[in-house]
Design an enzyme around this catalytic site. Structure first.
Site, short mmCIF file in Angstrom:
data_model
loop_
_atom_site.label_atom_id
_atom_site.label_comp_id
_atom_site.label_asym_id
_atom_site.label_seq_id
_atom_site.Cartn_x
_atom_site.Cartn_y
_atom_site.Cartn_z
N GLY A 165 54.53 11.29 33.43
CA GLY A 165 55.27 11.10 32.07
C GLY A 165 54.28 11.80 31.01
O GLY A 165 54.80 13.28 30.80
N ASP A 220 50.11 14.32 43.72
CA ASP A 220 49.74 12.49 43.39
C ASP A 220 49.90 11.46 45.43
O ASP A 220 50.29 12.39 45.96
CB ASP A 220 50.75 11.37 42.78
CG ASP A 220 50.67 10.23 42.80
OD1 ASP A 220 50.25 9.86 41.38
OD2 ASP A 220 50.44 9.25 43.22
N ALA A 276 51.76 10.74 39.15
CA ALA A 276 53.56 9.70 39.09
C ALA A 276 53.02 8.73 37.83
O ALA A 276 51.84 8.56 37.93
CB ALA A 276 53.21 8.89 40.54
N CYS A 327 43.48 4.00 31.09
CA CYS A 327 44.14 3.56 30.02
C CYS A 327 43.27 2.45 30.77
O CYS A 327 43.56 0.86 31.14
CB CYS A 327 45.45 3.07 30.64
SG CYS A 327 46.55 3.07 32.52
C1 LIG Z 1 47.17 6.14 35.88
S1 LIG Z 1 48.19 6.97 37.11
C2 LIG Z 1 48.97 7.62 36.33
C3 LIG Z 1 50.06 8.27 35.57
C4 LIG Z 1 50.71 9.59 34.81
N1 LIG Z 1 49.95 10.61 34.50
C5 LIG Z 1 51.47 9.83 33.77
O1 LIG Z 1 51.60 10.02 32.92
O2 LIG Z 1 52.96 9.40 34.82
C6 LIG Z 1 47.44 6.50 38.50
C7 LIG Z 1 47.72 7.25 39.43
O3 LIG Z 1 47.14 7.83 41.01
C8 LIG Z 1 47.17 8.12 41.48
N2 LIG Z 1 46.39 8.24 42.71
C9 LIG Z 1 45.28 7.16 43.09
N3 LIG Z 1 44.55 7.84 43.69
C10 LIG Z 1 44.81 8.89 43.61
C11 LIG Z 1 43.92 9.90 44.58
N4 LIG Z 1 42.55 9.54 45.77
N5 LIG Z 1 44.78 10.93 44.17
C12 LIG Z 1 45.51 11.09 43.32
N6 LIG Z 1 46.79 10.46 43.67
C13 LIG Z 1 45.94 9.16 42.87
C14 LIG Z 1 48.25 6.98 41.25
O4 LIG Z 1 49.45 6.90 43.06
C15 LIG Z 1 48.97 7.18 40.60
O5 LIG Z 1 49.80 7.06 40.07
#
Ligand SMILES: C[S@@+](CC[C@H](N)C(=O)[O-])C[C@H]1O[C@@H](n2cnc3c(N)ncnc32)[C@H](O)[C@@H]1O
Length: 427
Positions: free
Chosen positions: A257, A274, A254, A372
């Site tokens: 993108g 996610d 989430a 990031c």
């Molecule tokens: C850097 S963001 C991802 C951005 C996404 N890949 C994009 O390009 O739009 C990291 C994501 O990891 C999720 N997240 C955090 N801990 C997690 C877990 N234990 N398992 C799965 N998702 C997790 C968060 O909710 C967040 O949406």
């Protein structure tokens, strides 16, 4: 409430004192304003968050004690006023008058005199105050001390450039949906609309806009012809290199993108997973706009035994939760919401996700690890440790110096956002 400066002060109070994110607070405040005032609200909130330590320092010198309790929001109104005097091209008399007027809107006419006096005193003593702030590193660079120290240790040559670039407004990059048009064709359509831009051969799907524009002005944006995504983030799908019919996991997907980019490049079967159900709704919205489909799954990547059906994946993208210290210029609140202690916790979470997800990759399969972040603890050190404890993991170098003792590719903020990638193959 329709006063821009009063709303800015309230928003900043929510972010800095209450720990709320600017991404949630700013839209809430914006909705209360006419469209024409929204850009100013954004500019003031971003600006104050960029320069918070120096603004705090000036107020320390100009007030006997900081405003507290029910008057706390007026401390932020003072930052709003001083930020305008110091950094914006608003005439000084208008900046003072409008800030004093905002105190009225915030139901504290009794503080008008104090606010007027502090802003006038700032104008009179500006040079001396700026010199005294410059003598304190946190105020000079307008970043938390712990972060400055970590950057100095990791980047002895570049740390000042990174801090400087973090203070700049981020550019707007588009990602062209290759299913609908080539990058060159979409660039020609932008020419037709008079939207100035440049192309960069290093980012084959990307177009850098000379000036940010409202997405509604972009040709066929609503129909999915393009998306807004920084060029560094656009590298993820290209490095993953998805192929038609493959079974692919985007384990931290989430708002989607990168999931969408993967599907723009291949007819693959993608699971977009996610842990955050609310954020996962955004993946669905993005897929719909782009006419793509994936299986969206709300689950914890660190516990696959609770959701994995047993079929291994050809490719996995792990865009793990991280400090987001590579995108401070887009989210200046990160500087004040993150604590030094978060980094150890994040690194432990990233390691547990890596370990839990690795068995889900087919032998011969590819995993792209992404953050990031600009901090080695989440990046090179994380991947080095993973390689050392995982016998069947092998680095696929992304450049000549990408070796197991310093693996991956670190992009620093500037032309693109700060990002980190490592590509691993299962033997
Ligand atoms: C850097 S963001 C991802 C951005 C996404 N890949 C994009 O390009 O739009 C990291 C994501 O990891 C999720 N997240 C955090 N801990 C997690 C877990 N234990 N398992 C799965 N998702 C997790 C968060 O909710 C967040 O949406």
């Amino acid at each position: 409430m329709t006063n821009v400066r009063a709303l800015a002060a309230q928003t900043l109070f929510q972010v800095v004192d209450k720990g709320q994110s600017l991404t949630t607070q700013l839209p809430y405040a914006s909705r209360q304003l006419p469209v024409k005032d929204r850009a100013l609200l954004q500019q003031i909130c971003y600006g104050v968050l960029r320069y918070l330590p120096s603004l705090e320092h000036y107020c320390q010198q100009l007030l006997e004690q900081p405003l507290k309790g029910k008057n706390r929001v007026f401390q932020f109104l003072l930052y709003v006023g001083i930020y305008q005097l110091q950094h914006m091209r608003v005439p000084a008399h208008a900046a003072v008058a409008e800030t004093v007027n905002a105190a009225n809107k915030l139901q504290a006419p009794g503080l008008k005199g104090l606010i007027n006096a502090v802003l006038r005193n700032f104008q009179r003593a500006q040079d001396t105050l700026e010199a005294s702030a410059d003598a304190i590193p946190v105020c000079k660079y307008n970043h938390p001390g712990w972060f400055i120290k970590k950057l100095q240790a990791a980047y002895p040559q570049q740390w000042q450039d990174i801090l400087h670039d973090n203070q700049q407004q981020a550019p707007m990059w588009l990602r062209v949906n290759q299913r609908q048009s080539s990058t060159a064709d979409y660039a020609a359509r932008l020419d037709g609309e008079g939207i100035a831009h440049t192309l960069d051969p290093d980012f084959v799907d990307g177009i850098l806009l000379t000036k940010p524009v409202d997405v509604q002005q972009l040709p066929d944006f609503a129909q999915g012809a393009s998306s807004v995504q920084d060029a560094a983030a656009q590298m993820a799908a290209r490095l993953l290199d998805p192929q038609d019919s493959e079974h692919i996991l985007d384990a931290c997907a989430a708002p989607g993108g990168k999931t969408c980019h993967i599907l723009e490049l291949a007819d693959a079967n993608v699971i977009a997973l996610d842990a955050d159900g609310e954020r996962l709704k955004r993946v669905d919205e993005n897929l719909k706009r782009l006419h793509l489909s994936a299986q969206c799954l709300e689950a914890n990547a660190a516990t696959p035994d609770t959701w994995w059906q047993g079929e291994q994946f050809d490719r996995i993208l792990l865009d793990v939760p991280c400090s987001a210290t590579g995108v401070i210029r887009r989210h200046p609140d990160i500087k004040w919401l993150r604590r030094a202690t978060d980094i150890d916790e994040l690194a432990a979470l990233q390691a547990s996700i890596l370990d839990a997800i690795w068995p889900l990759l087919k032998p011969g399969g590819t995993l792209v690890y992404a953050t990031c972040s600009v901090l080695p603890q989440e990046n090179t050190e994380q991947v080095t440790a993973f390689l050392a404890r995982t016998a069947d993991a092998q680095l696929t170098p992304l450049h000549a110096q990408d070796t197991p003792d310093k693996p991956g590719l670190q992009l620093l903020p500037g032309h693109t956002d700060g990002f980190y990638y490592a590509r691993l193959k299962k033997q």
